[in-house]
Design an enzyme around this catalytic site. Structure first.
Site, mmCIF file in Angstrom:
data_model
loop_
_atom_site.group_PDB
_atom_site.id
_atom_site.type_symbol
_atom_site.label_atom_id
_atom_site.label_comp_id
_atom_site.label_asym_id
_atom_site.label_seq_id
_atom_site.Cartn_x
_atom_site.Cartn_y
_atom_site.Cartn_z
ATOM 1 N N PHE A 1 0.856 -1.182 0.000
ATOM 2 C CA PHE A 1 0.000 0.000 0.000
ATOM 3 C C PHE A 1 0.895 1.236 0.000
ATOM 4 O O PHE A 1 1.848 1.341 0.781
ATOM 5 C CB PHE A 1 -0.939 0.009 1.214
ATOM 6 C CG PHE A 1 -1.931 1.125 1.131
ATOM 7 C CD1 PHE A 1 -2.951 1.102 0.179
ATOM 8 C CD2 PHE A 1 -1.827 2.236 1.951
ATOM 9 C CE1 PHE A 1 -3.853 2.155 0.070
ATOM 10 C CE2 PHE A 1 -2.729 3.290 1.842
ATOM 11 C CZ PHE A 1 -3.736 3.247 0.897
ATOM 12 N N ASP B 1 2.147 -4.640 8.413
ATOM 13 C CA ASP B 1 0.989 -3.764 8.294
ATOM 14 C C ASP B 1 -0.244 -4.665 8.221
ATOM 15 O O ASP B 1 -0.373 -5.480 7.300
ATOM 16 C CB ASP B 1 1.138 -2.903 7.033
ATOM 17 C CG ASP B 1 -0.060 -1.992 6.797
ATOM 18 O OD1 ASP B 1 -1.144 -2.243 7.360
ATOM 19 O OD2 ASP B 1 0.092 -1.034 6.011
ATOM 20 N N TYR C 1 -10.608 1.168 10.710
ATOM 21 C CA TYR C 1 -11.831 1.471 9.945
ATOM 22 C C TYR C 1 -12.240 0.428 8.914
ATOM 23 O O TYR C 1 -13.258 0.584 8.260
ATOM 24 C CB TYR C 1 -11.741 2.844 9.267
ATOM 25 C CG TYR C 1 -10.508 3.136 8.462
ATOM 26 C CD1 TYR C 1 -10.372 2.686 7.160
ATOM 27 C CD2 TYR C 1 -9.492 3.909 9.002
ATOM 28 C CE1 TYR C 1 -9.244 2.982 6.422
ATOM 29 C CE2 TYR C 1 -8.351 4.219 8.279
ATOM 30 C CZ TYR C 1 -8.247 3.755 6.988
ATOM 31 O OH TYR C 1 -7.121 4.054 6.262
ATOM 32 N N LYS C 2 -11.452 -0.628 8.781
ATOM 33 C CA LYS C 2 -11.817 -1.671 7.818
ATOM 34 C C LYS C 2 -12.577 -2.781 8.541
ATOM 35 O O LYS C 2 -13.723 -2.583 8.939
ATOM 36 C CB LYS C 2 -10.564 -2.170 7.113
ATOM 37 C CG LYS C 2 -9.896 -1.086 6.247
ATOM 38 C CD LYS C 2 -8.609 -1.594 5.617
ATOM 39 C CE LYS C 2 -7.848 -0.473 4.921
ATOM 40 N NZ LYS C 2 -8.472 -0.074 3.658
ATOM 41 N N ARG D 1 -12.791 -4.971 -6.516
ATOM 42 C CA ARG D 1 -12.567 -5.709 -5.271
ATOM 43 C C ARG D 1 -13.908 -6.003 -4.599
ATOM 44 O O ARG D 1 -14.758 -5.118 -4.463
ATOM 45 C CB ARG D 1 -11.719 -4.885 -4.295
ATOM 46 C CG ARG D 1 -10.378 -4.434 -4.827
ATOM 47 C CD ARG D 1 -9.514 -3.853 -3.713
ATOM 48 N NE ARG D 1 -10.187 -2.805 -2.954
ATOM 49 C CZ ARG D 1 -9.648 -2.182 -1.910
ATOM 50 N NH1 ARG D 1 -8.433 -2.513 -1.485
ATOM 51 N NH2 ARG D 1 -10.300 -1.240 -1.277
#
Lengths: 411, 411
Positions: free
Chosen positions: B124, B196, B221-222, B370
């Site tokens: 990322f 990560d 937040y995921k 996705r």
């Protein structure tokens, strides 16, 4: 000065109507808005909408449909006029500590060959710690903190100083430094200046642009009423933006964040000072809170702040038994921010006794009581009653009660 | 496989009851919880209480009376069991980008004499940018980023590598790296490892302690459903804590933060990784969201995630016209996180057409769709209907409609 005089001041107050825009608890006089601002009523529907509709219902699409992606810039532009900044120079993100690290690194890089960061011994500790962190990281041959007394700043401005880092209002004493003069004197020696506006933004007019300030940081949770730990802001003068890059390179500061490219390319503008994804909930609260300022004249805020302080000091001085409280804030209004600090060896217990009576002030170790003055929601009658409570606490030595003994407090 | 088979899977699903703990919009199938988790119902009363009672009514005293001051530690301890960490190693603060900077600097300092940070080309971007920021700050003689393909990591582990920085699940393809093996191989070469966990935490069991991971960062937040831009977390293995200091020295990381002393002295424990004041509103939202996990077995989450993916792939494969969608995620379950990514030259428009029909998936440039699988609130029937919508969009070429053309998207 009697209660009738005080009530007349409230009746003449052009800002009195703003109090209705805050939710203040009943039976409470809040003199700690310099630490955590009170709740603007507009926050409640905004946060409910944010959670239920924007997040709950619109989910990921809200990044566009509710413009979450632009919150850092849009909130920055709401703060800009409060600190005397033309557009495109202020952005909202991260904490004041993290933002200070960014501008500190950026400023040092803009002034190569010089290593000293000059600050005051009595600056808010995070500011000093951040310099120490940069020193630890870069080595003392790249960054050295020098701390001096507030009265000695000018004499230490010389050509080994890279950056002058000052907080405009001392968090303990409330002493207000002369931004224009100190910035000018620093520039005369080739020094870049960072101002910490934690205790200034929303407290009185600030003129970053006209003082030719290089960088500034500030927080959202004190006089801006953005809620506990609200996101902070930073200012970078337009002329510096293209020349400086901060080291916390996050995807939101990239020139094309949605390309997700492996190599960093900074945004052309103030957005290069963004790092990671900000809390949209926290940002939305601050955004709603800032709408309180739409119709506010900061000159009136300053005038009322000074008047509140004068009334406070006059009432204190009228009572002999309160002479054990020693004013450590400057008496001259132009040298003071929007708080009054008094020294007393029983400061801690007095503060607790006041809180017990519904007067919220705060304590700073070892012996200070701070009274924050927030003209948008503090009335002259609040001051009258506060001093009466203080009088009862001190006169009757209520602070000797053992229960007034245990608490922590946060800036 | 028909709808009756699918419904039988839902009836047997031990996690089916968790869906009632989320507020999902009507007529929507949400397959983007890998980007922004859905709203846990417990958040609404918590945030209302936080704003109205804690902030509005108790004001500054809530730092103690409502324990705001301990939120970073307490939330860290709630996350710890989800990532296989014993107590006192996880703390919640800042953004994942900022936390990555902290652990990166700490790790480099622990491995003096080595300069290379090895990562993957397809990591990322924020992770890669943060390394570039450290290089810019310290110089390339102190920190150099080397990017390799995911399949080439092992062969590049050698004694010039200081730190191996990997994201456990690739944000595009969903490929899952082998944490235990890669950490072990890195350690064999004297390399420290940072993981990560952005796309891992809450998606499946993670075993940081038993894999002997040095550092980790992750976001709230995921899969943790902490709201847009929720505060992030970081993990520092107990054995490293006293030896390493991160450079973002804020007052909350001080050993005695309320002394407000001018010299920094790091806290003895994980708290030294705190910097400035966190958003209490954002932290409280995440704290409430994490209560969803109290009775959840992550092994069951993983089993259902795999089953959802198998159903999805099986249904896709059953329709010839969907063969234009090329799976880029690994077919083998053990090599995959909790998402499926497909390549299609019309990926963007297909994604928009799906959103238009109430199926929220997301697009990653230039040609990926996705589908995030979040077992706590996604049913097998959701998958069935999603594939039917996809079939209609692709079969009828609905993606050619001009309106399916303009949007931004956020990780």
């Amino acid at each position: 000065m009697n209660l009738t005089d005080i009530q007349a001041l409230d009746q003449q107050d052009p800002l009195a109507y703003k109090r209705d825009e805050f939710d203040l608890p009943p039976n409470c006089i809040y003199l700690d808005g310099n630490s955590l601002g009170a709740l603007p009523t507009a926050v409640k529907p905004r946060v409910a909408d944010l959670v239920t509709q924007q997040w709950g219902n619109s989910l990921i699409t809200s990044w566009n449909s509710h413009n979450w992606i632009d919150l850092p810039v849009n909130i920055g532009e709401k703060i800009a006029p409060l600190i005397g900044a033309a557009p495109q120079q202020v952005i909202c993100c991260d904490s004041i500590s993290v933002n200070l690290f960014k501008v500190l690194c950026a400023a040092l890089a803009l002034n190569p060959g010089r290593t000293q960061v000059l600050s005051t011994q009595d600056n808010f500790p995070t500011d000093l710690y951040m310099v120490q962190g940069v020193t630890e990281l870069l080595g003392s041959d790249k960054c050295q903190l020098k701390m001096v007394q507030e009265t000695q700043i000018t004499e230490h401005l010389n050509d080994s100083v890279a950056v002058l880092l000052l907080t405009q209002v001392n968090f303990r004493t409330g002493r207000l430094l002369d931004m224009k003069q100190l910035t000018q004197r620093a520039h005369d020696k080739g020094i870049l200046v960072i101002w910490d506006l934690a205790h200034s933004a929303g407290a009185f007019p600030i003129e970053l642009d006209s003082c030719e300030v290089d960088f500034a940081v500030g927080c959202g949770y004190k006089y801006l009423n953005g809620g506990p730990g609200a996101p902070a802001f930073l200012y970078v003068a337009k002329g510096h933006q293209s020349a400086c890059v901060q080291p916390l390179l996050g995807w939101m500061g990239h020139s094309k964040p949605f390309d997700f490219a492996p190599l960093y390319q900074p945004a052309a503008d103030i957005k290069r000072f963004l790092s990671g994804t900000p809390s949209v909930v926290a940002m939305s609260v601050l955004d709603a809170a800032l709408d309180v300022w739409t119709d506010v004249n900061l000159v009136q805020v300053r005038e009322k702040s000074i008047a509140l302080a004068e009334v406070f000091m006059t009432l204190i001085n009228a009572h002999d038994c309160l002479h054990t409280l020693q004013l450590v804030s400057p008496i001259a209004a132009e040298q003071r921010g929007s708080q009054l600090a008094y020294r007393h060896e029983q400061a801690f217990a007095i503060c607790q006794a006041l809180i017990d009576r519904g007067v919220i002030a705060d304590f700073r170790a070892p012996d200070l009581i701070r009274f924050g003055l927030t003209p948008l929601y503090t009335s002259f009658e609040d001051i009258w009653h506060s001093v009466n409570h203080l009088l009862e606490v001190v006169n009757n030595k209520l602070f000797l009660e053992p229960r007034f003994n245990q608490i922590l407090k946060v800036t």
